[in-house]
Design an enzyme around this catalytic site. Structure first.
Site, mmCIF file in Angstrom:
data_model
loop_
_atom_site.group_PDB
_atom_site.id
_atom_site.type_symbol
_atom_site.label_atom_id
_atom_site.label_comp_id
_atom_site.label_asym_id
_atom_site.label_seq_id
_atom_site.Cartn_x
_atom_site.Cartn_y
_atom_site.Cartn_z
ATOM 1 N N ARG A 162 10.634 -0.555 30.734
ATOM 2 C CA ARG A 162 9.299 0.048 30.552
ATOM 3 C C ARG A 162 8.346 -0.343 31.691
ATOM 4 O O ARG A 162 7.137 -0.454 31.482
ATOM 5 C CB ARG A 162 8.664 -0.363 29.212
ATOM 6 C CG ARG A 162 9.466 -0.067 28.003
ATOM 7 C CD ARG A 162 9.610 1.415 27.696
ATOM 8 N NE ARG A 162 10.446 1.555 26.527
ATOM 9 C CZ ARG A 162 11.784 1.599 26.576
ATOM 10 N NH1 ARG A 162 12.410 1.582 27.743
ATOM 11 N NH2 ARG A 162 12.501 1.678 25.479
ATOM 12 N N SER A 229 5.843 2.326 19.264
ATOM 13 C CA SER A 229 5.897 0.855 19.184
ATOM 14 C C SER A 229 4.610 0.278 19.761
ATOM 15 O O SER A 229 4.289 0.515 20.919
ATOM 16 C CB SER A 229 7.086 0.324 19.988
ATOM 17 O OG SER A 229 8.268 0.898 19.496
ATOM 18 N N GLU A 328 2.274 -2.989 23.755
ATOM 19 C CA GLU A 328 2.954 -2.091 24.692
ATOM 20 C C GLU A 328 2.040 -0.884 24.954
ATOM 21 O O GLU A 328 2.061 -0.285 26.026
ATOM 22 C CB GLU A 328 4.282 -1.620 24.074
ATOM 23 C CG GLU A 328 5.029 -0.652 24.956
ATOM 24 C CD GLU A 328 6.463 -0.389 24.509
ATOM 25 O OE1 GLU A 328 7.102 -1.296 23.943
ATOM 26 O OE2 GLU A 328 6.918 0.730 24.738
HETATM 27 C C1 LIG Z 1 6.298 8.359 17.637
HETATM 28 C C2 LIG Z 1 6.504 7.806 19.025
HETATM 29 C C3 LIG Z 1 7.760 7.424 19.442
HETATM 30 C C4 LIG Z 1 7.966 6.915 20.725
HETATM 31 N N1 LIG Z 1 9.238 6.556 21.102
HETATM 32 C C5 LIG Z 1 9.460 6.084 22.342
HETATM 33 C C6 LIG Z 1 10.765 5.728 22.764
HETATM 34 O O1 LIG Z 1 11.740 5.864 22.024
HETATM 35 N N2 LIG Z 1 10.941 5.242 24.018
HETATM 36 C C7 LIG Z 1 9.886 5.099 24.876
HETATM 37 O O2 LIG Z 1 10.110 4.672 26.018
HETATM 38 N N3 LIG Z 1 8.623 5.425 24.504
HETATM 39 C C8 LIG Z 1 8.377 5.918 23.268
HETATM 40 N N4 LIG Z 1 7.119 6.248 22.888
HETATM 41 C C9 LIG Z 1 5.986 6.019 23.809
HETATM 42 C C10 LIG Z 1 5.575 7.260 24.637
HETATM 43 O O3 LIG Z 1 6.120 8.435 24.082
HETATM 44 C C11 LIG Z 1 6.036 7.133 26.092
HETATM 45 O O4 LIG Z 1 5.453 5.993 26.682
HETATM 46 C C12 LIG Z 1 5.664 8.382 26.914
HETATM 47 O O5 LIG Z 1 6.252 8.328 28.194
HETATM 48 C C13 LIG Z 1 4.161 8.574 27.090
HETATM 49 O O6 LIG Z 1 3.974 9.872 27.611
HETATM 50 P P1 LIG Z 1 2.575 10.577 27.616
HETATM 51 O O7 LIG Z 1 2.714 11.842 28.387
HETATM 52 O O8 LIG Z 1 2.053 10.714 26.249
HETATM 53 O O9 LIG Z 1 1.722 9.549 28.473
HETATM 54 P P2 LIG Z 1 0.287 8.861 28.196
HETATM 55 O O10 LIG Z 1 0.378 8.037 26.970
HETATM 56 O O11 LIG Z 1 -0.770 9.906 28.254
HETATM 57 O O12 LIG Z 1 0.186 7.934 29.467
HETATM 58 C C14 LIG Z 1 1.037 6.830 29.650
HETATM 59 C C15 LIG Z 1 0.786 6.230 31.039
HETATM 60 O O13 LIG Z 1 1.234 7.145 32.030
HETATM 61 C C16 LIG Z 1 0.169 7.445 32.938
HETATM 62 N N5 LIG Z 1 0.342 8.853 33.330
HETATM 63 C C17 LIG Z 1 0.499 9.925 32.514
HETATM 64 N N6 LIG Z 1 0.754 11.026 33.254
HETATM 65 C C18 LIG Z 1 0.721 10.651 34.554
HETATM 66 C C19 LIG Z 1 0.904 11.336 35.803
HETATM 67 N N7 LIG Z 1 1.190 12.649 35.882
HETATM 68 N N8 LIG Z 1 0.771 10.621 36.949
HETATM 69 C C20 LIG Z 1 0.506 9.280 36.905
HETATM 70 N N9 LIG Z 1 0.340 8.575 35.763
HETATM 71 C C21 LIG Z 1 0.442 9.267 34.604
HETATM 72 C C22 LIG Z 1 -1.104 7.187 32.163
HETATM 73 O O14 LIG Z 1 -2.195 6.891 33.040
HETATM 74 C C23 LIG Z 1 -0.696 5.987 31.337
HETATM 75 O O15 LIG Z 1 -0.805 4.811 32.125
HETATM 76 C C24 LIG Z 1 6.876 6.776 21.613
HETATM 77 C C25 LIG Z 1 5.590 7.173 21.196
HETATM 78 C C26 LIG Z 1 5.399 7.692 19.912
HETATM 79 C C27 LIG Z 1 4.027 8.135 19.501
#
Ligand SMILES: Cc1cc2nc3c(=O)[nH]c(=O)nc-3n(C[C@H](O)[C@H](O)[C@H](O)COP(=O)(O)OP(=O)(O)OC[C@H]3O[C@@H](n4cnc5c(N)ncnc54)[C@H](O)[C@@H]3O)c2cc1C
Length: 333
Positions: A162, A229, A328
């Site tokens: 991560r 998480s 996290e």
């Molecule tokens: C129900 C649930 C289950 C999940 N299961 C998992 C799992 O199994 N494994 C796992 O690894 N994670 C999991 N996650 C966490 C999450 O889905 C991941 O971390 C995911 O990658 C976040 O994506 P997001 O687009 O929502 O990013 P955001 O939450 O909007 O952003 C996350 C980070 O990325 C940065 N960011 C976003 N887009 C860009 C871009 N284009 N350029 C630069 N920086 C950017 C943001 O500034 C921030 O720092 C889960 C979350 C939920 C709610």
């Protein structure tokens, strides 16, 4: 390009926190992004994806950027290792569904992870023994500091658990697209607990199984707000581990031995042992089926409810086991 002032972010974070930002900009191409007059925008500037790993602590005084760069381009379908270029605004799970539908192997274990492709490259998302780093060859970005486009190879992204160079660079790079490699050759990875014995004849079958397992364990963000998480699993020394065993008062302590003699202990187990499963604070609660997850149980939870529950869990686990849990989920504001 879409520009909004005093924008309601409740639909842009899976915790469904009712917060606003001073300015919201959604761009559809690298050219639109590069044409933004960043100096004139309210600060700070934060890029988000689907908001599934974020907790807004309140209204955000600056500018929220969001990518709507949405394309999936197969460079050469004739190759065994198919290169695919994907825009950062594509939903991660839409990409996985499409790859599996084409019979391409590699991403199926990462099914149903919320969020977008750009964030997957920041977070190095992982599940069921596979991480984003296993698929990526390169990442294209816009450098907010130098105000220019740039590219990184996978080793330059320095992916870890991560972790990535993008996290260390603290919002300097905006990811615009990624280059992945997926395979025509069958390569199911079924070593992870729960996947043994499933039908792995196609990537679509593996995807189905992963989705079925995930649905039993994690809340669907469409139905119950959360950011997945909430805490990282702590990694402790052998000495600290013996203290945890003592504090467990006879209960078996689940653990994984890591390189260098360090030991990873599931934070969910510690939180459960401290009796926090189902615990509430205002509208927020510890998820009954998975205590590592904090949910917006009432739909009306405030950032302060979540922060107070977080504080109580950290204090409770520290008092019982002497271990400091760290979130996290990224806290913003
Ligand atoms: C129900 C649930 C289950 C999940 N299961 C998992 C799992 O199994 N494994 C796992 O690894 N994670 C999991 N996650 C966490 C999450 O889905 C991941 O971390 C995911 O990658 C976040 O994506 P997001 O687009 O929502 O990013 P955001 O939450 O909007 O952003 C996350 C980070 O990325 C940065 N960011 C976003 N887009 C860009 C871009 N284009 N350029 C630069 N920086 C950017 C943001 O500034 C921030 O720092 C889960 C979350 C939920 C709610």
């Amino acid at each position: 390009m879409r520009i909004e002032k005093n924008y309601d972010l409740s639909g842009q974070n899976t915790f469904r926190m009712k917060v606003k930002c001073a300015c919201y900009i959604e761009y559809e191409s690298v050219e639109e992004l590069a044409g933004i007059d960043f100096d004139s925008l309210p600060k700070p500037i934060k890029h988000i994806g689907g908001g599934s790993n974020l907790l807004f602590k309140g209204d955000f005084p600056g500018t929220i950027l969001h990518s709507a760069i949405k394309f999936i381009k197969y460079v050469d379908m004739g190759l065994d290792e198919v290169p695919v270029i994907v825009g950062s605004g594509v939903k991660w799970d839409d990409l996985v569904a499409e790859l599996c539908g084409h019979g391409l192997w590699g991403a199926e274990n990462l099914s149903l992870i919320p969020g977008e492709v750009g964030a997957a490259a920041v977070q190095n998302i992982g599940a069921y023994g596979v991480e984003f780093k296993d698929l990526v060859s390169g990442v294209s970005c816009y450098d907010l500091k130098e105000r220019c486009k740039c590219k990184f190879t996978a080793p330059e992204c320095r992916y870890g658990y991560r972790e990535s160079m993008f996290k260390e660079a603290e919002d300097r790079y905006i990811i615009t697209s990624v280059l992945l490699r997926v395979s025509r050759t069958a390569g199911p990875r079924l070593g992870y607990k729960g996947l043994e014995g499933i039908d792995s004849s196609t990537p679509a079958k593996v995807r189905e199984a992963v989705i079925a397992i995930r649905r039993t364990k994690l809340p669907d963000p469409e139905e119950l707000g959360s950011a997945g998480s909430f805490f990282k699993n702590p990694v402790v020394s052998a000495l600290d581990f013996t203290r945890i065993v003592d504090a467990a008062q006879g209960a078996t302590v689940p653990h994984y031995i890591l390189d260098g003699g360090f030991i990873k202990v599931p934070a969910a187990w510690m939180i459960d042992q401290c009796g926090f499963k189902g615990e509430r604070e205002g509208g927020a609660a510890v998820y009954e089926k998975q205590p590592l997850v904090i949910v917006n149980a009432s739909g009306e939870a405030t950032p302060d409810d979540v922060l107070e529950l977080e504080r109580r869990i950290i204090a409770g686990v520290h008092e019982r086991f002497g271990v400091s849990l760290h979130p996290e989920v990224e806290h913003i504001g």
